[in-house]
Design a protein around this motif. Structure first.
Motif: not given
Length: 178
Positions: A47-51, A39-44, A3-16
């Motif tokens: 991400i879970s172990s990182l955060y 969005a950087q294609k890290m798998k769940v 599972l990955f997040v959908r493709e982000l728009t430039i505005e969404e990326g900047n806001k995030l």
């Protein structure tokens, strides 16, 4: 299936990125970081172990972002306990606080919190209320109240004499220069 997040728009990326770097709400910041990692294609699991967040929470966050967008980052708090007193009861206490006490038969000129509490209970506005709740209701309505000061005078006919004698013994003798 990964599972990955959908493709982000430039505005969404900047806001995030803005939320992740300068956000003030820790829940919103954490969710923005999760979405950016996905969005950087890290798998769940990565991400879970990182955060140190459960995979289930990360999946829910990603699914919610995919459907709702940036608004999904905001916390969805439940709202807490419902108010104990109705708007009418609060309004009645506010109205009572704005009436001078002596005009409605009380033997004092200013309301204190305890006197206002007693009057609200006597008049049947509320069955019971704490002084702190009265204070909060008045604060919301931007109404100030008086801190009452009391003093007692002695009925002893020799009070002044005794008071002056005790003051005479507590005064320090003046020192002379040596």
């Amino acid at each position: 299936m990964t599972l990955f997040v959908r493709e982000l728009t430039i505005e969404e990326g900047n806001k995030l990125v803005h939320i992740a770097r300068r956000g003030t709400d820790p829940v919103e910041v954490r969710r923005a970081l999760l979405i950016l990692a996905s969005a950087q294609k890290m798998k769940v699991p990565e991400i879970s172990s990182l955060y140190h967040i459960s995979g289930e929470h990360i999946r829910k966050t990603i699914h919610r972002f995919n459907t709702e967008g940036i608004d999904s980052l905001k916390p969805n708090y439940g709202g807490g306990r419902p108010p104990t007193f109705t708007a009418e009861q609060r309004e009645a206490i506010i109205d009572l606080a704005q009436i001078p006490p002596h005009t409605i038969g009380y033997p004092f000129t200013n309301w204190s919190l305890s006197k206002l509490k007693e009057a609200a209970e006597e008049r049947g506005i509320v069955p019971s209320i704490s002084i702190e709740t009265v204070r909060l209701i008045l604060d919301e309505a931007q109404i100030t109240y008086q801190h009452t000061k009391t003093w007692k005078e002695s009925t002893d006919p020799e009070f002044e004499v005794k008071k002056n004698e005790s003051n005479r013994f507590t005064k320090r003798p003046q020192q002379t220069g040596a």
